[in-house]
Motif scaffolding. Structure first.
Motif, PDB file in Angstrom:
ATOM      1  N   LEU A  91       0.844  -1.119   0.020  1.00 38.53           N
ATOM      2  CA  LEU A  91      -0.164   0.067   0.050  1.00 38.53           C
ATOM      3  C   LEU A  91       0.868   1.339   0.096  1.00 38.53           C
ATOM      4  N   GLU A  92       1.997   1.036   0.638  1.00 37.96           N
ATOM      5  CA  GLU A  92       2.886   2.280   0.624  1.00 37.96           C
ATOM      6  C   GLU A  92       3.493   2.530  -0.467  1.00 37.96           C
ATOM      7  N   THR A  93       3.874   1.634  -1.336  1.00 38.94           N
ATOM      8  CA  THR A  93       4.355   1.585  -2.703  1.00 38.94           C
ATOM      9  C   THR A  93       3.306   2.312  -3.329  1.00 38.94           C
ATOM     10  N   PHE A  94       1.993   1.851  -3.683  1.00 41.74           N
ATOM     11  CA  PHE A  94       1.035   2.376  -4.401  1.00 41.74           C
ATOM     12  C   PHE A  94       0.861   3.797  -4.092  1.00 41.74           C
ATOM     13  N   VAL A  95       0.719   4.149  -2.679  1.00 47.23           N
ATOM     14  CA  VAL A  95       0.641   5.632  -2.408  1.00 47.23           C
ATOM     15  C   VAL A  95       2.048   6.518  -3.106  1.00 47.23           C
ATOM     16  N   LYS A  96       2.836   5.883  -2.992  1.00 41.32           N
ATOM     17  CA  LYS A  96       4.413   6.641  -3.485  1.00 41.32           C
ATOM     18  C   LYS A  96       4.307   6.761  -4.958  1.00 41.32           C
ATOM     19  N   GLU A  97       4.006   5.524  -5.821  1.00 45.95           N
ATOM     20  CA  GLU A  97       3.921   5.614  -7.249  1.00 45.95           C
ATOM     21  C   GLU A  97       2.848   6.150  -7.975  1.00 45.95           C
ATOM     22  N   LEU A  98       1.521   6.193  -7.467  1.00 50.25           N
ATOM     23  CA  LEU A  98       0.251   6.532  -8.216  1.00 50.25           C
ATOM     24  C   LEU A  98       0.067   7.991  -7.927  1.00 50.25           C
ATOM     25  N   LYS A  99       0.182   8.679  -9.093  1.00 48.32           N
ATOM     26  CA  LYS A  99      -0.034  10.307  -8.885  1.00 48.32           C
ATOM     27  C   LYS A  99      -1.306  10.624  -9.198  1.00 48.32           C
ATOM     28  N   PHE A 100      -1.975  11.385  -8.504  1.00 46.40           N
ATOM     29  CA  PHE A 100      -3.017  12.021  -8.967  1.00 46.40           C
ATOM     30  C   PHE A 100      -3.592  12.859  -7.757  1.00 46.40           C
ATOM     31  N   ASP A 101      -4.529  13.781  -8.128  1.00 46.19           N
ATOM     32  CA  ASP A 101      -4.920  15.050  -7.159  1.00 46.19           C
ATOM     33  C   ASP A 101      -6.014  14.607  -6.402  1.00 46.19           C
ATOM     34  N   THR A 131       0.217  20.315  10.607  1.00 49.28           N
ATOM     35  CA  THR A 131       1.038  19.327  11.027  1.00 49.28           C
ATOM     36  C   THR A 131       0.499  17.865  10.757  1.00 49.28           C
ATOM     37  N   LEU A 132      -0.845  17.849  10.730  1.00 46.00           N
ATOM     38  CA  LEU A 132      -1.635  16.844  10.374  1.00 46.00           C
ATOM     39  C   LEU A 132      -1.960  16.538   8.824  1.00 46.00           C
ATOM     40  N   ARG A 133      -1.406  17.508   8.154  1.00 44.85           N
ATOM     41  CA  ARG A 133      -2.030  17.534   6.680  1.00 44.85           C
ATOM     42  C   ARG A 133      -1.418  16.293   6.118  1.00 44.85           C
ATOM     43  N   GLU A 134      -0.002  16.125   6.199  1.00 41.02           N
ATOM     44  CA  GLU A 134       0.718  15.346   5.310  1.00 41.02           C
ATOM     45  C   GLU A 134       0.052  13.570   5.653  1.00 41.02           C
ATOM     46  N   ASP A 135      -0.060  13.492   6.953  1.00 38.95           N
ATOM     47  CA  ASP A 135      -0.887  11.900   6.994  1.00 38.95           C
ATOM     48  C   ASP A 135      -2.055  11.933   6.622  1.00 38.95           C
ATOM     49  N   ALA A 136      -2.850  13.069   6.682  1.00 37.12           N
ATOM     50  CA  ALA A 136      -4.478  13.342   6.107  1.00 37.12           C
ATOM     51  C   ALA A 136      -4.188  12.712   4.739  1.00 37.12           C
ATOM     52  N   GLU A 137      -3.138  13.436   3.873  1.00 41.25           N
ATOM     53  CA  GLU A 137      -3.220  13.334   2.475  1.00 41.25           C
ATOM     54  C   GLU A 137      -2.792  11.852   2.153  1.00 41.25           C
ATOM     55  N   LEU A 138      -1.826  11.107   2.938  1.00 38.71           N
ATOM     56  CA  LEU A 138      -1.574   9.783   2.725  1.00 38.71           C
ATOM     57  C   LEU A 138      -2.623   8.959   3.049  1.00 38.71           C
ATOM     58  N   SER A 139      -3.316   9.051   3.931  1.00 38.37           N
ATOM     59  CA  SER A 139      -4.545   8.073   4.259  1.00 38.37           C
ATOM     60  C   SER A 139      -5.685   8.303   3.292  1.00 38.37           C
ATOM     61  N   VAL A 140      -5.963   9.567   2.703  1.00 41.79           N
ATOM     62  CA  VAL A 140      -7.084   9.819   1.460  1.00 41.79           C
ATOM     63  C   VAL A 140      -6.598   9.324   0.465  1.00 41.79           C
ATOM     64  N   ARG A 141      -5.229   9.398   0.089  1.00 42.51           N
ATOM     65  CA  ARG A 141      -4.662   8.740  -1.231  1.00 42.51           C
ATOM     66  C   ARG A 141      -4.847   7.459  -1.045  1.00 42.51           C
ATOM     67  N   ALA A 142      -4.370   6.733   0.005  1.00 40.54           N
ATOM     68  CA  ALA A 142      -4.675   5.114   0.167  1.00 40.54           C
ATOM     69  C   ALA A 142      -6.078   4.733  -0.051  1.00 40.54           C
ATOM     70  N   THR A 143      -6.924   5.457   0.566  1.00 42.31           N
ATOM     71  CA  THR A 143      -8.572   4.987   0.397  1.00 42.31           C
ATOM     72  C   THR A 143      -8.806   5.275  -0.993  1.00 42.31           C
ATOM     73  N   PHE A 144      -8.574   6.123  -1.897  1.00 42.11           N
ATOM     74  CA  PHE A 144      -8.891   6.181  -3.208  1.00 42.11           C
ATOM     75  C   PHE A 144      -8.122   5.058  -3.947  1.00 42.11           C
TER      76      PHE A 144
END
Length: 433
Positions: free
Chosen positions: A298-308, A350-363
């Motif tokens: 999942l970490e690999t997908f979050v890192k490699e798949l780019k989208f807004d 300070t919470l934004r980066e983790d929030a974006e990672l979580s949302v990205r993983a969900t999508f």
């Protein structure tokens, strides 16, 4: 009506508009005429109420409805300009600006769309891995443990000192402040030494005691003990050892296999070893998946798949993280955040980066589930909750209703979808060791 539409990025858009009051009044006039045909106003027949009376009686409501209709027209025209269909929208449009003057209304409407994720060649991001190995020694030990668990207890003939692993047959009675307490007495109770079944320290003090001996055991009830009357208190137990039991010797052979594989036609020791090996493989694979491979994939997908990302979804995720953090804050810290907007915004960032990672993983999981036709129906969620509740000795129906009332079912369903998606991808990459 002047409309200007702007695509901010692949998931966010903005519609600016200037609505003249003439357009609002035109909507108001139309709504008033429609209402005059159905409204019940004292002194007038239904359908014969003058428009002027309708405007007077329903004035504020008509103005709001007329403005709402104008906003709907702004949204529809803006979406047409942007080429966005209603089914692509996520959440409700957000009116970030609504400035009303005598002759016009200036509005800004923000909309979010489901991100478009390019999944071309996503399988290439999943690395091959070797199936965990299971040694003959591991299989033999597992069978030995299973056999010993089923072996009957037998009294030992020789009166020796007890050791860990022995089962002590004891009479006991407990006292606190010199007084016997309810539930603190039993006769011929079988206690496996080292099991941790009794109060900490109780079993340790039986080590080295022989049959027919009487001892006094001093312990302290844990602070979190279920009985508040005893929690944290010192106690003394009078104990008599009536007997010592050990597990009977077991023979690992085909007869044992028949007992452990009831209903199997080919219940031999070799078949038992085969099935136990498969079970251990499955356990090791599940641990490897859950502890290492699935989080890493999942970490690999979050890192490699780019989208807004839709802005409002990220903000909602930050809100949830902030609420969770606030639960561990003191009243003074919370008060400071309420009174200092800059400090609150700093904390949110300070919470934004983790929030974006979580949302990205969900999508990503959502997109992969669609691509791979992975679904989890409500019935499957219910079955999972029922099974876990029964394993824990809970009422399954009550457990399900509690999860449902708390609003946890969607999160459980999403977690199950994630597990199916990632496990399915990994299953395709297993290599025999």
């Amino acid at each position: 009506m002047e409309i200007k539409s702007n695509r901010i990025d692949g998931a966010n858009a903005e519609i600016e508009a200037t609505i003249s009051m003439d357009e609002v009044n035109k909507n108001l006039e139309k709504l008033a005429k429609e209402l005059s045909k159905t409204a019940n106003v004292q002194g007038f027949r239904k359908g014969k109420v003058p428009v002027a009376i309708i405007k007077k009686q329903y004035g504020e409501r008509l103005v709001q409805d007329a403005e709402a209709e104008a906003l709907r027209e702004v949204l529809n025209k803006g979406l047409d300009e942007l080429g966005i269909k209603n089914e692509q929208l996520i959440g409700e449009p957000n009116i970030s600006k609504f400035d009303k003057s005598d002759d016009k209304i200036e509005v800004v409407v923000k909309v979010a769309t489901r991100p478009e994720i390019n999944l071309d060649n996503y399988e290439e991001l999943v690395a091959d891995f070797e199936k965990p190995e299971v040694s003959d020694e591991e299989v033999d030990k597992r069978i030995q443990d299973l056999a010993e668990n089923q072996a009957p207890l037998k009294d030992i003939a020789r009166n020796r000192k007890m050791k860990e692993g022995d089962t002590a047959v004891i009479d006991f009675e407990g006292f606190v402040d010199g007084e016997a307490f309810a539930g603190g007495k039993a006769e011929n109770f079988e206690l496996l030494l080292g099991s941790g079944q009794f109060i900490p320290g109780f079993e340790d003090q039986l080590i080295g005691v022989k049959r027919d001996e009487e001892v006094e055991i001093n312990v302290t009830f844990p602070e979190e003990y279920q009985s508040k009357d005893l929690a944290g208190k010192e106690a003394m137990f009078k104990v008599k050892v009536n007997g010592i039991k050990v597990k009977d010797d077991v023979v690992i052979d085909d007869e044992l296999a028949k007992k452990m594989l009831p209903g199997e036609e080919n219940a031999t020791l070799d078949e038992l070893k085969k099935q136990v090996k498969e079970q251990i493989e499955s356990e090791k694979l599940a641990k490897l998946y859950n502890d290492e491979l699935k989080p890493a994939l999942l970490e690999t997908f979050v890192k490699e798949l780019k989208f807004d990302l839709p802005e409002f979804v990220v903000e909602q995720e930050i809100d949830m993280a902030l609420n969770k953090k606030a639960a561990s804050m003191s009243e003074d810290e919370i008060k400071e955040l309420r009174e200092n907007e800059d400090k609150l915004n700093e904390l949110r960032e300070t919470l934004r980066e983790d929030a974006e990672l979580s949302v990205r993983a969900t999508f990503i999981i959502d997109a992969l589930a669609v691509a791979r036709n992975v679904k989890v129906e409500e019935q499957e969620v219910m079955q999972t909750i029922y099974f876990e509740a029964m394993q824990m000795g809970q009422d399954p129906q009550k457990a399900y209703e509690q999860y449902k009332d708390a609003g946890y079912l969607p999160a459980i369903q999403m977690s199950m979808v994630e597990d199916k998606v990632l496990s399915g991808l990994l299953n395709e990459k297993i290599k025999e060791a």
